[in-house]
Write an enzyme that holds these catalytic residues in place. Structure first.
Site, PDB file in Angstrom:
ATOM      1  N   THR B 456       0.811  -1.210   0.000  1.00 14.56           N
ATOM      2  CA  THR B 456       0.000   0.000   0.000  1.00 14.56           C
ATOM      3  C   THR B 456       0.840   1.253   0.000  1.00 14.56           C
ATOM      4  O   THR B 456       0.347   2.329  -0.323  1.00 14.56           O
ATOM      5  CB  THR B 456      -0.868   0.021   1.264  1.00 14.56           C
ATOM      6  OG1 THR B 456       0.005  -0.220   2.391  1.00 14.56           O
ATOM      7  CG2 THR B 456      -1.898  -1.084   1.228  1.00 14.56           C
ATOM      8  N   ASN B 612       1.367  10.539  -0.922  1.00 16.87           N
ATOM      9  CA  ASN B 612       2.427  10.197  -1.880  1.00 16.87           C
ATOM     10  C   ASN B 612       1.779   9.800  -3.189  1.00 16.87           C
ATOM     11  O   ASN B 612       1.211   8.717  -3.332  1.00 16.87           O
ATOM     12  CB  ASN B 612       3.300   9.056  -1.349  1.00 16.87           C
ATOM     13  CG  ASN B 612       4.482   8.775  -2.265  1.00 16.87           C
ATOM     14  OD1 ASN B 612       4.825   9.601  -3.112  1.00 16.87           O
ATOM     15  ND2 ASN B 612       5.087   7.616  -2.091  1.00 16.87           N
ATOM     16  N   LYS B 614       2.896   8.846  -5.959  1.00 16.04           N
ATOM     17  CA  LYS B 614       3.428   7.690  -6.677  1.00 16.04           C
ATOM     18  C   LYS B 614       2.792   6.381  -6.195  1.00 16.04           C
ATOM     19  O   LYS B 614       2.318   5.575  -6.989  1.00 16.04           O
ATOM     20  CB  LYS B 614       4.940   7.647  -6.482  1.00 16.04           C
ATOM     21  CG  LYS B 614       5.656   6.632  -7.346  1.00 16.04           C
ATOM     22  CD  LYS B 614       7.160   6.912  -7.353  1.00 16.04           C
ATOM     23  CE  LYS B 614       7.875   6.028  -8.358  1.00 16.04           C
ATOM     24  NZ  LYS B 614       9.284   6.421  -8.511  1.00 16.04           N
ATOM     25  N   THR B 615       2.778   6.188  -4.888  1.00 17.67           N
ATOM     26  CA  THR B 615       2.214   4.942  -4.374  1.00 17.67           C
ATOM     27  C   THR B 615       0.682   4.987  -4.382  1.00 17.67           C
ATOM     28  O   THR B 615       0.026   3.950  -4.552  1.00 17.67           O
ATOM     29  CB  THR B 615       2.727   4.646  -2.960  1.00 17.67           C
ATOM     30  OG1 THR B 615       2.548   5.800  -2.150  1.00 17.67           O
ATOM     31  CG2 THR B 615       4.203   4.279  -2.992  1.00 17.67           C
ATOM     32  N   GLY B 683      -9.485   7.577   2.833  1.00 15.65           N
ATOM     33  CA  GLY B 683      -8.976   6.269   2.402  1.00 15.65           C
ATOM     34  C   GLY B 683      -8.859   6.169   0.895  1.00 15.65           C
ATOM     35  O   GLY B 683      -9.498   6.900   0.146  1.00 15.65           O
ATOM     36  N   GLY B 685      -7.285   2.763  -0.669  1.00 16.73           N
ATOM     37  CA  GLY B 685      -6.911   1.443  -1.171  1.00 16.73           C
ATOM     38  C   GLY B 685      -8.045   0.672  -1.811  1.00 16.73           C
ATOM     39  O   GLY B 685      -7.828  -0.118  -2.725  1.00 16.73           O
ATOM     40  N   GLU B 686      -9.250   0.856  -1.334  1.00 19.88           N
ATOM     41  CA  GLU B 686     -10.371   0.064  -1.835  1.00 19.88           C
ATOM     42  C   GLU B 686     -11.220   0.815  -2.846  1.00 19.88           C
ATOM     43  O   GLU B 686     -11.800   0.227  -3.759  1.00 19.88           O
ATOM     44  CB  GLU B 686     -11.226  -0.412  -0.653  1.00 19.88           C
ATOM     45  CG  GLU B 686     -10.415  -1.350   0.217  1.00 19.88           C
ATOM     46  CD  GLU B 686     -11.057  -1.662   1.547  1.00 19.88           C
ATOM     47  OE1 GLU B 686     -11.779  -2.654   1.612  1.00 19.88           O
ATOM     48  OE2 GLU B 686     -10.812  -0.928   2.517  1.00 19.88           O
TER      49      GLU B 686
END
Ligand SMILES: Cc1cc2nc3c(=O)[nH]c(=O)nc-3n(C[C@H](O)[C@H](O)[C@H](O)COP(=O)(O)OP(=O)(O)OC[C@H]3O[C@@H](n4cnc5c(N)ncnc54)[C@H](O)[C@@H]3O)c2cc1C
Ligand code: SF4
Ligand code: FES
Ligand code: FES
Lengths: 320, 719, 189
Positions: B456, B612, B614-615, B683, B685-686
């Protein structure tokens, strides 16, 4: 994996003395090692044949000879193979993955086992692996299974792409055992499952495939492989075609299909129906109807009937 | 200011140096034996042959178990601990383990065990149970406009309605790293290297399972080979590795085979959803009715609510959502990337497209028309919402205006081409997090907490935020996580890592600075003793004298000063907190053979501050790829007779390969959400997976005129 | 390798061409009949290693569990994912379907062997620069594949790169970035 003895043969003669019942030859190992780990194949001895001189890709006006130990990757990028037998090169390029093609041999490819998931799971019944135990695929998850050449005992597809192209091209393989050599048409080499799905081909215990012999074919060709994923997957349906068109009329054609049959499936009736027909989408689709005469769809794979017809037509229309 | 930093652990990951769970050393290997029936009991397991096989150290079965206490509280773990009874609750359940001196010996001996069963008919057919699904404890959520008597009345009064059933299959996480655990006991202390999204969850559950105090259990897992929800649970191999290592007095490694991961480590359950939309002629939504049914395993508490986001996505005066489940004798389920939202959005976003088509309206315009300025089911304001800008920015970057609304009308050679869009939303929340920042005499600063980096980018987030807060280069930050001896931070799950740990890093840095200043002002060896020094950019200054914190600590003969900060869970009440996005895609369908292929993709994201770029971009990219897998490929079938997952391997359960994925363009709006947290990062990630399948299905419709309402959209449905 | 010939005249050992293959042996040996482990000599990243292992031990398990080079990963053990990709004599292969014993006399290169001391291989650097990974589990295999693709003269377009990299599954979905990394390493970016 069951314990086994390992040896490497330095010559064909040495390999043949070591080969026999209970022994498996090891080429690239991408089928054998996989199935040994799953205990689907349990040879007591493994003879590594990679040092044998069964190499070479020779193109002559009469045809092509490929040593059984040539690697799929090397044949696929061979310049003359790619230009004169493009369906062979394409079938190879669309097979497996680059890593596997670097490992896998031409001979091994023709002897790979079906990808039926029941066959690969030793905790399930399977007539091919354990004769008489039953075939859970007939009424089970059979979306990827065959519709042509099936029997009540087994409905597994032959998984090789290369074999489909070779059968379309009327290729033969040279076999050798302790008693001598013989040349067999690849189309005759594979058997239908019938009541004995464990017997897949004419190979005798200890016999080696030494080379593949492909006649010349200067007609436009195509190999079309249809699958869910763009790459790294076996065919749901594939078609290898060579078609001779003169002034907009089909003079002759060679067609074999994969992903739908219990062995690579040549289609003489479709070929015949095309002769003298205009080289149009309509006649391709019309002739392709004959491909599924006698086909037996299973619960999940009726779609393969229309799919294989369209795959054939797509290949004929795209032959170059 | 946009930060775009390479992962701080990059070098380890490109050189093979990052140590994953199974990379740790053991001297014994466990191999699991799993059931082949759906329901019943194991009547016998003859271990004689296995015990006699070369290298075998032990065979554990329900008849010769390792004692484990139940640890399956109301979490994502299975309810019953492994081997403690001879019941079989699903096909693929762990019913034994062989331990041997090598992996090969354990594997080969395990094949010698042929259990016998008393078989009972299992209930494994989800579709068959939909009609009689069990309502959940909160079966209905409803909002009706004043005077409206029922959702059906609202629908009946609408000018236009669409109603359809959408179905989705079992899906499996398939992180590239199969779950593994290496257990090492030193006297009565256990060190457990296990693939997990949260080391503290392992500590508490395994201490309980093994009957030891939590202080005796140390869990280490800095690098996790992907998880997506599937590594929240403590699956059977974890307690077995630990208990076997204790019993045998040597370190034991147990890795699931890829095949075993399918039943042993959770899955996303299937769904059956009926969505009915009612609208006025101009496209204004009058009513949304979303009836969701999901499968639920009998062997674990976890479940999905698929219809919920219809309560919060589009403005509608009347909303009605139902939740029910079909109990199944299949393996335990566990959250999988955006659990509920992923399947739910497929249905809702498809239905919106169907409505737009029926109205003759552009599907993006329909979404804009029904833009929810307030939270639809509460009327609360949003903490921050710029979804409208996602729509407009995305539409112009993608060239949405060139979309031909007539299905099947765009062709490129043998390929029919279509465009689709969908909205993405995912709840933002904050969990409790404690972070420690340690300023060291060598000029570096350690930022530590127990969180996890599953890929992540959490390591890098720690480095960037630590660097920003301390005013020093990110390269001077040593981030630490994935170790239970660290302060208890938020684990990876629910897209809460950065939203929770990020603000705590900032607070802990402030605490460390304060501790440093206090020392500087009072330590007799400090040049600032008795002054009022200040801290800025790594330097402590007073009266024109300036010193780096490293030199100052060295001068004071202190190895380090530390600051720790705990931030509570929760956010200010009275707001709606969601992350938003808009997907745009182009799909091509072969006119002969029907293969659908995604050829272009753009996602525009509004998730607050992007720590960030990039990530973060990679997170969205990966979510889109997984969404494309769900849309076009992924399908685990449960066999009716055996309850077995058919094709439980990576050749049959298809996930996308490189050639399936075009260039994926990701854009961030980057508006800090300061109502949500001082950092402003919600958030991420999802969020990116939500709506992907809908966008693809909508593009397929635009390309072909075929509406596929059953995932995955495979070529057989397009012939 | 004298003395390692088993009682059936079959070499448990390694040196390929030196096997005397003329001794007949009875087929159908029971599986549990122990085959003496062979002494296998491997050259990995230019260093010699010796291990005693059954001939059925894969190169992957030899590297990871016996030699201690754990950078190569096991994602499926069936040739279905590419995580275990290494080079044998300069060609990428899946080490999970390669028997270690067949690598005697060959050069095995793993992810641990491609950097030049502290200097990353250009492909490694490109993966860092382009964020060609997330969790990093598939990465060793991706990089070993990419090293071959970078010098593959049959690869020209982005689609060629995608196809040439399709034997390496990345569930984190870093594909676009992997394509960028390959392009960077090919000097195209
Ligand atoms: C994940 C995966 C995906 C794949 N996808 C495809 C695909 O898309 N299309 C496709 O066509 N194939 C595919 N394959 C199959 C692959 O092409 C075959 O496994 C490979 O070609 C076998 O060749 P090999 O040299 O590795 O054979 P081996 O595994 O060494 O041998 C296979 C069999 O042939 C015997 N044998 C080998 N050579 C000889 C010989 N010269 N004489 C007599 N017997 C011999 C062996 O004893 C063994 O029984 C895939 C395989 C995998 C693992
Ligand atoms: S289809 Fe053939 S291979 Fe598959 S289970 Fe049936 S008998 Fe076995
Ligand atoms: S582990 Fe070898 S291909 Fe997956
Ligand atoms: S980086 Fe995680 S699987 Fe590729």
């Amino acid at each position: 994996m069951r314990g086994f003895g390992y040896g490497a043969a330095a010559s064909v003669r040495q390999a043949l003395t070591q080969g026999g019942d209970g022994t498996s030859y090891l080429a690239g190992g991408t089928t054998l090692v996989d199935l040994m780990k799953l205990e689907v194949m349990t040879p007591a001895h493994v003879v590594d044949i990679n040092s044998l001189p069964l190499r070479g890709i020779q193109c002559t006006p009469a045809g092509l000879r490929i040593g059984a130990l040539e690697r799929m990757a090397d044949v696929a990028v061979h310049h003359e193979v790619a230009s004169r037998w493009s369906m062979v090169a394409t079938a190879l390029r669309l097979s497996a993955s680059p890593q596997l093609r670097n490992m896998a041999s031409i001979g091994g490819n023709l002897l790979q086992r079906t990808r039926c998931d029941y066959f690969r799971d030793v905790r399930m019944p399977c007539n091919k692996r354990k004769p008489g135990s039953g075939c859970p695929a007939v009424n089970g998850a059979n979306r990827t299974h065959a519709v042509l050449g099936t029997s009540a005992s087994c409905v597994a597809t032959h998984a090789s792409d290369l074999a489909v192209a070779l059968v379309a091209l009327d290729a033969s393989i040279r076999l050798q055992d302790r008693h001598g050599q013989r040349v067999v048409r690849l189309a005759d080499f594979y058997r239908l499952p019938g009541d004995t799905p464990a017997v897949e081909n004419q190979l005798r215990p200890g016999e080696l495939i030494t080379e593949v012999i492909v006649p010349a074919c200067d007609w436009p060709q195509a190999y079309v492989k249809v699958r869910d994923r763009t790459s790294y997957e076996f065919a749901l349906a594939s078609a290898a075609v060579a078609v001779d068109v003169h002034r907009g009329v089909v003079r002759d054609a060679r067609i074999a299909v994969g992903g739908v049959g219990t062995r690579p499936w040549r289609l003489p009736a479709t070929e015949e129906a095309l002769r003298g027909k205009p080289a149009t989408e309509e006649s391709y689709l019309e002739a392709a109807k004959l491909a599924v005469v006698g086909a037996k769809p299973l619960g999940d794979n009726a779609f393969k009937l229309p799919l294989v017809q369209r795959t054939i037509a797509r290949a004929l229309a795209g032959a170059r | 200011m946009t930060v775009s930093l390479s992962r701080v652990e990059s070098r380890l990951k490109v050189t093979g140096g990052a140590v994953f769970a199974a990379d740790n050393v053991a001297t014994a290997y466990g191999y699991l034996v799993t059931s082949t029936i759906a329901l019943g009991t194991v009547t016998a397991m003859d271990a004689t042959a296995a015990l006699a096989a070369p290298g075998v150290l032990a065979v554990y079965t329900p008849f010769n178990p390792l004692k484990l206490f139940g640890y399956g509280d109301n979490s994502t773990d299975e309810t019953a601990p492994v081997l403690q009874d001879n019941g079989v609750r699903y096909n693929g359940q762990v019913i034994g383990m062989v331990v041997a001196d090598t992996f090969e010996h354990a594997r080969d001996a395990a094949s010698l065990i042929a259990p016998t069963y008393d078989v009972k008919p299992g209930n494994v057919d989800f579709a068959a149970g939909v009609a009689t699904a069990t309502p959940t404890s909160s079966p209905v959520a409803e909002v009706l406009a004043p005077g409206v008597t029922s959702i059906d009345a609202a629908l009946a009064a609408s000018d236009v309605t669409v109603s359809a059933v959408y179905t989705t299959p079992h899906q499996h996480h398939n992180p590239m790293e199969p779950h593994a655990a290496v257990a090492v006991w030193t006297d009565d202390r256990l060190t457990l290297y296990t693939a997990t999204q949260g080391v503290m969850n392992v500590v508490s559950h395994m201490a309980r399972a093994l009957g030891v105090d939590q202080s005796k259990v140390h869990v280490v897992n800095p690098y996790v080979g992907g998880a997506f929800g599937g590594k929240i649970g403590n699956w059977a191999h974890v307690p077995l590795a630990a208990a076997a290592a204790r019993a045998l007095g040597r370190p034991v490694k147990v890795a699931l085979t890829r095949e075993q991961t399918f039943a042993v480590s959770g899955h996303r359950p299937p769904s059956h959803q009926t969505v009915t939309l009612g609208a006025a002629k101009d496209g204004t939504l009058v009513a949304i009715k979303h009836e969701g049914v999901s499968g639920k395993s009998q062997s674990g508490p976890s479940m999905e609510n698929v219809a919920n986001q219809s309560l919060t996505t589009y403005a509608s005066p009347n909303l009605h959502v139902t939740r029910a489940f079909v109990p199944l004798d299949v393996s335990a389920m566990t959250p999988m990337r955006a659990p509920g939202e992923t399947h739910g959005a497929f249905a809702l976003e498809s239905a919106m497209d169907e409505l737009a088509f029926k109205l003759g309206m552009d599907p993006l315009a329909l979404r804009q028309k029904n833009y929810a300025v307030k939270v639809p089911n509460s009327g609360n304001p949003w903490s921050s919402k710029h979804l409208d800008e996602c729509y407009t920015a995305g539409a112009s970057a993608f060239g949405w205006d060139k979309r031909n609304p007539v299905p099947g009308s765009v062709r490129d050679g043998d390929w029919l081409v279509g465009l689709g869009t969908a909205t993405a939303t995912y709840p933002a929340s904050r969990s409790k997090s404690t972070i420690k920042v340690r300023l060291q005499a060598d000029g570096t600063a350690v930022v530590s907490g127990t969180g996890a980096d599953l890929g992540t980018g959490q390591f890098t987030v720690f480095a960037i935020l630590g660097a920003q807060a301390l005013g020093i280069p990110a390269g001077s930050i040593v981030p630490e996580l994935g170790d239970s001896s660290l302060p208890v931070a938020t684990p990876a799950g629910g897209s809460t890592s950065t939203s929770s740990n990020g603000p705590a890093v900032l607070a802990a840095a402030d605490a460390a600075k304060a501790a440093l200043i206090a020392q500087a002002a009072t330590n007799p060896a400090s040049p600032f003793n008795g002054k009022t020094p200040t801290y800025a950019n790594g330097m402590v200054s007073a009266d024109g004298v300036s010193m780096s914190f490293g030199s100052l600590l060295t001068a004071m003969d202190l190895p380090a000063v530390e600051g720790t900060s705990s931030l509570p869970s929760g956010t200010t009440k009275g707001y709606g907190y969601l992350s938003f996005g808009a997907h745009f895609c182009e799909v091509r369908v072969n006119r002969w053979t029907g293969e659908p292929r995604v050829s272009r993709w753009l996602t525009v994201i509004d998730a607050g501050t992007i720590v960030n770029e990039k990530t973060a971009r990679s997170q969205v990219l990966g979510a889109v790829v997984m969404g494309i897998g769900g849309a076009l490929l992924e399908d685990s079938r449960v066999e009716p007779d055996t309850g077995r997952y058919a094709g439980a391997n990576m050749a049959a359960y298809l996930v996308p390969v490189n050639a399936d994925i075009p260039h994926v363009d990701v854009q961030f709006l980057n508006y800090p959400d300061t109502v949500f947290s001082p950092l402003g990062a919600r958030g991420l990630g999802e969020l990116g997976i939500v709506g992907v399948a809908g966008a693809v299905a909508n593009a397929v419709h635009n390309a072909t005129g075929k509406r596929v309402r059953d995932l995955p959209i495979t070529l057989d449905k397009l012939l | 390798m004298a003395g390692s010939v088993s009682r059936r005249g079959f070499l448990g050992g390694a040196a390929a061409a030196s096997v005397a293959g003329t001794v007949a042996w009875a087929p159908g040996r029971a599986w549990a009949d122990p085959v003496p482990p062979a002494r296998i000599r491997l050259s990995v990243n230019g260093k010699p290693y010796e291990l005693d292992a059954d001939p059925g031990v894969t190169l992957l398990d030899a590297l990871r569990e016996r030699i201690g080079l754990t950078g190569t990963k096991k994602g499926c053990d069936r040739g279905q994912c590419g995580a275990c990709t290494v080079h044998v004599d300069g060609r990428r292969v899946v080490s999970c379907l390669t028997l270690a014993i067949t690598c005697v006399g060959k050069n095995v290169t793993t992810i641990e062997g491609i950097a030049d001391g502290d200097a990353l291989h250009p492909v490694q650097q490109a993966f860092v620069d382009c964020d060609g990974f997330q969790c990093g589990f598939c990465t060793s295999g991706q990089i070993m594949s990419a090293v071959e693709v970078v010098s593959d003269r049959s690869v020209h377009t982005d689609d060629d790169i995608r196809e040439a990299m399709s034997g390496n599954i990345c569930r984190c979905g870093a594909y676009s970035n992997i394509v960028d990394a390959v392009k960077q390493a090919r000097g195209e970016k």
